[in-house]
Design a protein around this motif. Structure first.
Motif, PDB file in Angstrom:
ATOM      1  N   MET A 164       0.980  -1.171  -0.053  1.00  0.00           N
ATOM      2  CA  MET A 164      -0.134  -0.055   0.154  1.00  0.00           C
ATOM      3  C   MET A 164       0.834   1.122   0.026  1.00  0.00           C
ATOM      4  SD  MET A 164      -3.304  -1.017   0.204  1.00  0.00           S
ATOM      5  CE  MET A 164      -3.369  -2.720  -0.044  1.00  0.00           C
ATOM      6  N   PRO A 165       0.904   2.089  -0.956  1.00  0.00           N
ATOM      7  CA  PRO A 165       1.615   3.182  -1.015  1.00  0.00           C
ATOM      8  C   PRO A 165       1.217   4.214   0.028  1.00  0.00           C
ATOM      9  CG  PRO A 165       0.353   2.659  -3.231  1.00  0.00           C
ATOM     10  CD  PRO A 165      -0.183   1.938  -2.094  1.00  0.00           C
ATOM     11  N   TYR A 166       2.404   4.692   0.580  1.00  0.00           N
ATOM     12  CA  TYR A 166       2.195   5.618   1.635  1.00  0.00           C
ATOM     13  C   TYR A 166       1.487   6.773   1.467  1.00  0.00           C
ATOM     14  CZ  TYR A 166       3.312   8.858   5.500  1.00  0.00           C
ATOM     15  OH  TYR A 166       3.519   9.753   6.580  1.00  0.00           O
ATOM     16  N   GLY A 167       0.464   7.243   2.147  1.00  0.00           N
ATOM     17  CA  GLY A 167      -0.312   8.482   1.883  1.00  0.00           C
ATOM     18  C   GLY A 167      -1.550   8.199   1.085  1.00  0.00           C
ATOM     19  N   SER A 168      -1.638   6.944   0.702  1.00  0.00           N
ATOM     20  CA  SER A 168      -2.995   6.622  -0.092  1.00  0.00           C
ATOM     21  C   SER A 168      -4.267   6.265   1.078  1.00  0.00           C
ATOM     22  CB  SER A 168      -2.692   5.180  -0.837  1.00  0.00           C
ATOM     23  OG  SER A 168      -2.646   4.020  -0.074  1.00  0.00           O
ATOM     24  N   ASP A 169      -5.340   6.356   0.514  1.00  0.00           N
ATOM     25  CA  ASP A 169      -6.604   6.034   1.048  1.00  0.00           C
ATOM     26  C   ASP A 169      -6.222   4.760   1.926  1.00  0.00           C
ATOM     27  OD1 ASP A 169      -7.577   8.462   0.737  1.00  0.00           O
ATOM     28  OD2 ASP A 169      -8.962   7.647  -0.717  1.00  0.00           O
ATOM     29  N   ALA A 170      -5.928   3.541   1.153  1.00  0.00           N
ATOM     30  CA  ALA A 170      -5.701   2.390   1.442  1.00  0.00           C
ATOM     31  C   ALA A 170      -4.641   2.359   2.863  1.00  0.00           C
ATOM     32  CB  ALA A 170      -5.417   1.392   0.522  1.00  0.00           C
ATOM     33  N   HIS A 171      -3.620   3.049   2.693  1.00  0.00           N
ATOM     34  CA  HIS A 171      -2.626   3.030   3.588  1.00  0.00           C
ATOM     35  C   HIS A 171      -3.264   3.755   4.911  1.00  0.00           C
ATOM     36  CE1 HIS A 171       0.574   5.060   5.761  1.00  0.00           C
ATOM     37  NE2 HIS A 171       1.303   4.039   5.744  1.00  0.00           N
ATOM     38  N   ASP A 172      -3.968   4.766   4.765  1.00  0.00           N
ATOM     39  CA  ASP A 172      -4.481   5.432   5.888  1.00  0.00           C
ATOM     40  C   ASP A 172      -5.537   4.606   6.751  1.00  0.00           C
ATOM     41  OD1 ASP A 172      -3.045   7.561   5.129  1.00  0.00           O
ATOM     42  OD2 ASP A 172      -4.600   8.954   4.293  1.00  0.00           O
ATOM     43  N   VAL A 173      -6.409   3.908   5.890  1.00  0.00           N
ATOM     44  CA  VAL A 173      -7.304   2.840   6.549  1.00  0.00           C
ATOM     45  C   VAL A 173      -6.550   1.922   7.384  1.00  0.00           C
ATOM     46  CG1 VAL A 173      -9.231   1.052   6.039  1.00  0.00           C
ATOM     47  CG2 VAL A 173      -9.067   3.470   5.060  1.00  0.00           C
ATOM     48  N   LEU A 174      -5.573   1.296   6.698  1.00  0.00           N
ATOM     49  CA  LEU A 174      -4.869   0.329   7.391  1.00  0.00           C
ATOM     50  C   LEU A 174      -4.253   0.578   8.582  1.00  0.00           C
ATOM     51  CD1 LEU A 174      -3.493  -1.794   4.495  1.00  0.00           C
ATOM     52  CD2 LEU A 174      -5.254  -2.619   6.185  1.00  0.00           C
ATOM     53  N   SER A 175      -3.528   1.911   8.624  1.00  0.00           N
ATOM     54  CA  SER A 175      -2.969   2.600   9.852  1.00  0.00           C
ATOM     55  C   SER A 175      -4.047   2.901  10.889  1.00  0.00           C
ATOM     56  CB  SER A 175      -2.205   3.843   9.311  1.00  0.00           C
ATOM     57  OG  SER A 175      -1.237   3.521   8.451  1.00  0.00           O
ATOM     58  N   LEU A 176      -5.081   3.093  10.446  1.00  0.00           N
ATOM     59  CA  LEU A 176      -6.140   3.514  11.567  1.00  0.00           C
ATOM     60  C   LEU A 176      -6.712   2.161  12.102  1.00  0.00           C
ATOM     61  CD1 LEU A 176      -7.832   5.588  12.955  1.00  0.00           C
ATOM     62  CD2 LEU A 176      -9.639   5.505  11.092  1.00  0.00           C
ATOM     63  N   LEU A 177      -6.751   0.959  11.235  1.00  0.00           N
ATOM     64  CA  LEU A 177      -7.457  -0.186  11.872  1.00  0.00           C
ATOM     65  C   LEU A 177      -6.151  -0.714  12.792  1.00  0.00           C
ATOM     66  CD1 LEU A 177      -8.746  -1.793   8.546  1.00  0.00           C
ATOM     67  CD2 LEU A 177      -9.859  -1.025  10.837  1.00  0.00           C
ATOM     68  N   VAL A 178      -5.121  -0.630  12.431  1.00  0.00           N
ATOM     69  CA  VAL A 178      -3.821  -1.220  13.292  1.00  0.00           C
ATOM     70  C   VAL A 178      -3.832  -0.432  14.545  1.00  0.00           C
ATOM     71  CG1 VAL A 178      -1.339  -1.354  13.734  1.00  0.00           C
ATOM     72  CG2 VAL A 178      -2.320  -2.209  11.454  1.00  0.00           C
ATOM     73  N   SER A 179      -3.916   1.202  14.544  1.00  0.00           N
ATOM     74  CA  SER A 179      -4.098   1.778  15.685  1.00  0.00           C
ATOM     75  C   SER A 179      -5.128   1.512  16.624  1.00  0.00           C
ATOM     76  CB  SER A 179      -3.895   3.371  15.100  1.00  0.00           C
ATOM     77  OG  SER A 179      -4.042   4.038  16.403  1.00  0.00           O
ATOM     78  N   GLU A 180      -6.197   1.475  16.141  1.00  0.00           N
ATOM     79  CA  GLU A 180      -7.340   1.214  16.801  1.00  0.00           C
ATOM     80  C   GLU A 180      -7.402  -0.197  17.403  1.00  0.00           C
ATOM     81  OE1 GLU A 180      -9.531   3.347  18.110  1.00  0.00           O
ATOM     82  OE2 GLU A 180      -8.937   4.942  16.692  1.00  0.00           O
ATOM     83  N   LEU A 181      -7.154  -1.121  16.773  1.00  0.00           N
ATOM     84  CA  LEU A 181      -7.112  -2.255  17.494  1.00  0.00           C
ATOM     85  C   LEU A 181      -5.761  -2.552  18.506  1.00  0.00           C
ATOM     86  CD1 LEU A 181      -7.711  -4.871  14.389  1.00  0.00           C
ATOM     87  CD2 LEU A 181      -9.318  -4.155  16.275  1.00  0.00           C
ATOM     88  N   ALA A 182      -4.692  -1.958  18.353  1.00  0.00           N
ATOM     89  CA  ALA A 182      -3.673  -2.171  19.110  1.00  0.00           C
ATOM     90  C   ALA A 182      -4.040  -1.215  20.502  1.00  0.00           C
ATOM     91  CB  ALA A 182      -2.385  -1.489  18.529  1.00  0.00           C
ATOM     92  N   THR A 183      -4.591  -0.099  20.353  1.00  0.00           N
ATOM     93  CA  THR A 183      -5.196   0.776  21.334  1.00  0.00           C
ATOM     94  C   THR A 183      -6.108  -0.002  22.444  1.00  0.00           C
ATOM     95  OG1 THR A 183      -4.674   2.714  20.165  1.00  0.00           O
ATOM     96  CG2 THR A 183      -6.313   2.935  21.858  1.00  0.00           C
ATOM     97  N   ASN A 184      -6.905  -0.733  21.612  1.00  0.00           N
ATOM     98  CA  ASN A 184      -7.941  -1.488  22.434  1.00  0.00           C
ATOM     99  C   ASN A 184      -7.036  -2.522  23.209  1.00  0.00           C
ATOM    100  OD1 ASN A 184     -10.149  -0.025  21.832  1.00  0.00           O
ATOM    101  ND2 ASN A 184     -10.853  -1.601  20.080  1.00  0.00           N
ATOM    102  N   ALA A 185      -6.193  -3.234  22.682  1.00  0.00           N
ATOM    103  CA  ALA A 185      -5.478  -4.134  23.489  1.00  0.00           C
ATOM    104  C   ALA A 185      -4.666  -3.563  24.735  1.00  0.00           C
ATOM    105  CB  ALA A 185      -4.323  -4.898  22.385  1.00  0.00           C
ATOM    106  N   VAL A 186      -4.190  -2.532  24.478  1.00  0.00           N
ATOM    107  CA  VAL A 186      -3.501  -1.910  25.517  1.00  0.00           C
ATOM    108  C   VAL A 186      -4.496  -1.474  26.691  1.00  0.00           C
ATOM    109  CG1 VAL A 186      -2.180   0.481  26.283  1.00  0.00           C
ATOM    110  CG2 VAL A 186      -1.532  -0.997  24.048  1.00  0.00           C
ATOM    111  N   ILE A 187      -5.488  -0.722  26.255  1.00  0.00           N
ATOM    112  CA  ILE A 187      -6.517  -0.081  27.239  1.00  0.00           C
ATOM    113  C   ILE A 187      -7.539  -1.414  27.705  1.00  0.00           C
ATOM    114  CG2 ILE A 187      -8.684   1.287  27.615  1.00  0.00           C
ATOM    115  CD1 ILE A 187      -7.104   3.043  25.575  1.00  0.00           C
ATOM    116  N   HIS A 188      -7.873  -2.246  26.805  1.00  0.00           N
ATOM    117  CA  HIS A 188      -8.661  -3.069  27.428  1.00  0.00           C
ATOM    118  C   HIS A 188      -8.428  -4.551  27.714  1.00  0.00           C
ATOM    119  CE1 HIS A 188     -11.710  -0.036  26.917  1.00  0.00           C
ATOM    120  NE2 HIS A 188     -11.551   0.077  25.494  1.00  0.00           N
TER     121      HIS A 188
END
Length: 136
Positions: free
Chosen positions: A1-25
């Protein structure tokens, strides 16, 4: 996924949200969580499906996707000043599929999300010039 593309941004957000949930919950003192990214499509396919898996060691709190489309459209909270509680709503809105399964190799669970994007085609061979291009 090219950096800065919509797909890259969506995947970054998915990783961030799932990792944050693991840390918090999903945090258990003295134990970490694992992030695993998998490409589920053939390299030459027109689309690429990426699966994001986050495994933690807390199995007593299993996440579940909304059962109905109406439930998905609901707002997580009326309080717009809240900074939490929206992670799984984002996952549900952005991922093509997601779910949660008990961890088979120990205590805990794996929360996963899959996202499919159109692949970017690049030339297979790039012509090179200069001394390094000459046969030896």
């Amino acid at each position: 996924m090219p950096y800065g593309s919509d797909a890259h941004d969506v995947l970054s957000l998915l990783v961030s949200e799932l990792a944050t949930n693991a840390v918090i919950h999903g945090h258990v003192t003295g134990r970490d969580f694992r992030v695993h990214l998998l490409a589920l499509s053939a390299p030459d396919a027109a689309t690429l499906t990426i699966r994001v898996e986050v495994t933690d060691t807390r199995g007593d709190r299993l996440s579940e996707p909304s059962a109905t489309p109406a439930a998905r459209a609901g707002e997580p909270a009326a309080d717009s000043a809240r900074t939490g509680g929206r992670g799984l709503f984002l996952i549900e809105a952005l991922a093509d599929r997601w779910g949660c399964v008990p961890r088979p190799d120990g205590p805990g669970k794996t929360v996963w999300a899959e996202y499919t994007a159109t692949t970017v085609t690049t030339p297979a061979t790039v012509a090179r010039s200069g001394p390094s291009a000459a046969p030896s």
